[in-house]
Motif scaffolding. Sequence first.
Motif, PDB file in Angstrom:
ATOM      1  N   HIS A 233     -74.502 -43.758  59.690  1.00 51.05           N
ATOM      2  CA  HIS A 233     -75.249 -44.902  60.206  1.00 51.05           C
ATOM      3  C   HIS A 233     -74.831 -45.203  61.646  1.00 51.05           C
ATOM      4  CE1 HIS A 233     -77.082 -46.235  56.366  1.00 51.05           C
ATOM      5  NE2 HIS A 233     -76.033 -45.614  55.849  1.00 51.05           N
ATOM      6  N   CYS A 234     -75.836 -45.371  62.498  1.00 53.17           N
ATOM      7  CA  CYS A 234     -75.546 -45.711  63.888  1.00 53.17           C
ATOM      8  C   CYS A 234     -76.718 -46.493  64.464  1.00 53.17           C
ATOM      9  CB  CYS A 234     -75.292 -44.448  64.711  1.00 53.17           C
ATOM     10  SG  CYS A 234     -74.850 -44.787  66.432  1.00 53.17           S
ATOM     11  N   ASP A 235     -76.434 -47.676  64.963  1.00 52.61           N
ATOM     12  CA  ASP A 235     -77.436 -48.481  65.648  1.00 52.61           C
ATOM     13  C   ASP A 235     -78.649 -48.750  64.762  1.00 52.61           C
ATOM     14  OD1 ASP A 235     -77.821 -49.909  68.007  1.00 52.61           O
ATOM     15  OD2 ASP A 235     -79.243 -48.425  68.781  1.00 52.61           O
ATOM     16  N   GLY A 236     -78.413 -48.930  63.460  1.00 52.17           N
ATOM     17  CA  GLY A 236     -79.494 -49.257  62.550  1.00 52.17           C
ATOM     18  C   GLY A 236     -80.247 -48.082  61.971  1.00 52.17           C
ATOM     19  N   ASP A 237     -79.960 -46.862  62.422  1.00 51.49           N
ATOM     20  CA  ASP A 237     -80.619 -45.669  61.915  1.00 51.49           C
ATOM     21  C   ASP A 237     -79.612 -44.794  61.174  1.00 51.49           C
ATOM     22  OD1 ASP A 237     -83.047 -46.404  62.941  1.00 51.49           O
ATOM     23  OD2 ASP A 237     -82.775 -45.319  64.815  1.00 51.49           O
ATOM     24  N   VAL A 238     -80.132 -43.782  60.479  1.00 58.98           N
ATOM     25  CA  VAL A 238     -79.282 -42.833  59.761  1.00 58.98           C
ATOM     26  C   VAL A 238     -79.433 -41.465  60.405  1.00 58.98           C
ATOM     27  CG1 VAL A 238     -78.771 -41.712  57.568  1.00 58.98           C
ATOM     28  CG2 VAL A 238     -79.491 -44.107  57.596  1.00 58.98           C
ATOM     29  N   TYR A 239     -78.332 -40.894  60.860  1.00 59.57           N
ATOM     30  CA  TYR A 239     -78.318 -39.567  61.454  1.00 59.57           C
ATOM     31  C   TYR A 239     -77.529 -38.636  60.542  1.00 59.57           C
ATOM     32  CZ  TYR A 239     -79.786 -42.151  65.565  1.00 59.57           C
ATOM     33  OH  TYR A 239     -80.464 -42.966  66.429  1.00 59.57           O
ATOM     34  N   ASN A 240     -78.005 -37.412  60.383  1.00 60.08           N
ATOM     35  CA  ASN A 240     -77.347 -36.442  59.517  1.00 60.08           C
ATOM     36  C   ASN A 240     -76.573 -35.431  60.349  1.00 60.08           C
ATOM     37  OD1 ASN A 240     -78.185 -37.476  57.030  1.00 60.08           O
ATOM     38  ND2 ASN A 240     -80.186 -36.537  57.250  1.00 60.08           N
ATOM     39  N   ILE A 241     -75.260 -35.454  60.215  1.00 58.52           N
ATOM     40  CA  ILE A 241     -74.373 -34.604  61.015  1.00 58.52           C
ATOM     41  C   ILE A 241     -74.103 -33.305  60.253  1.00 58.52           C
ATOM     42  CG2 ILE A 241     -72.206 -34.488  62.277  1.00 58.52           C
ATOM     43  CD1 ILE A 241     -74.135 -36.758  63.109  1.00 58.52           C
ATOM     44  N   PRO A 242     -74.426 -32.136  60.845  1.00 58.08           N
ATOM     45  CA  PRO A 242     -74.171 -30.850  60.160  1.00 58.08           C
ATOM     46  C   PRO A 242     -72.674 -30.555  60.118  1.00 58.08           C
ATOM     47  CG  PRO A 242     -74.953 -30.460  62.404  1.00 58.08           C
ATOM     48  CD  PRO A 242     -75.032 -31.943  62.181  1.00 58.08           C
ATOM     49  N   LEU A 243     -72.142 -30.394  58.914  1.00 56.89           N
ATOM     50  CA  LEU A 243     -70.693 -30.311  58.752  1.00 56.89           C
ATOM     51  C   LEU A 243     -70.317 -29.208  57.773  1.00 56.89           C
ATOM     52  CD1 LEU A 243     -68.352 -32.143  59.887  1.00 56.89           C
ATOM     53  CD2 LEU A 243     -68.344 -33.253  57.647  1.00 56.89           C
ATOM     54  N   SER A 244     -69.156 -28.582  58.024  1.00 53.29           N
ATOM     55  CA  SER A 244     -68.592 -27.587  57.117  1.00 53.29           C
ATOM     56  C   SER A 244     -67.111 -27.903  56.922  1.00 53.29           C
ATOM     57  CB  SER A 244     -68.758 -26.176  57.697  1.00 53.29           C
ATOM     58  OG  SER A 244     -68.149 -25.209  56.852  1.00 53.29           O
TER      59      SER A 244
END
Length: 248
Positions: free
Chosen positions: A69-80
Amino acid sequence: MTLLRAMSKPFEEFCRKNLDEYEHRLVVQQDLQLVTARYPTMTLLREVIVDAEGEEHVFVKFEGVLPTHCDGDVYNIPLSVKLNLQHPYRAPSCMVVPSENVHIRVSDDVNAKGDVYVTYMHHWRHPKATILGMLSNLKILFSEQCPVYSTSSGSSTSASPPRRRHTHTCAAVTRVPSSHAIPSPPAAVAYDVAYDVGEDDDDAGRGETADEAALRVPSSQLVAASRMPASGAPRETPTCMPAPAPAP
């Protein structure tokens, strides 16, 4: 106390084939089950590494997107995230793995190769440090500064380093079925097998765990986004990837 779901046959088969070299196999199996229950966007993978003596070692990891969550939106971070063979007594290794047209935003927490190393991992001590606690910590850090940025096809990224502050130009991500949520692994990395053991689930609907409560910060402390320069600068936006749809 978190209640574990009954293990599926693919999950049991994955653990049976790939956990032989782990000293604490039961703990590894429980942690993998906790991660896939909490984050159904994650897929279990195996990675074979050959050491200096030519011996092969099988590691397990999970890879997918981490909803942030950032600034009211949802961002999906690619992670391994790859588990150490001495897990849970050694910290896992973690990488941001951007796709095409997505680039690493270098910071104190993420280097140019995507390697993630934060204070939580540096001070890893079992049983206080956990996989879910680490992921919660990363969500907080990534909400303050997104570790990846995207550029439009006509923009150049080599003229100047990416700016720390950026404009959030994409709306909250649209949730889609989990069967379409996870992109294929990068072509440069070869995996022997992948098991998708997650189920459609909404992370926000599960409530806050003890680890997340301990690490949560007020929304007023999150870094606010700035406006883009008037002209001449490449457009940089946090990478948005679709997250799984809630159960009907």
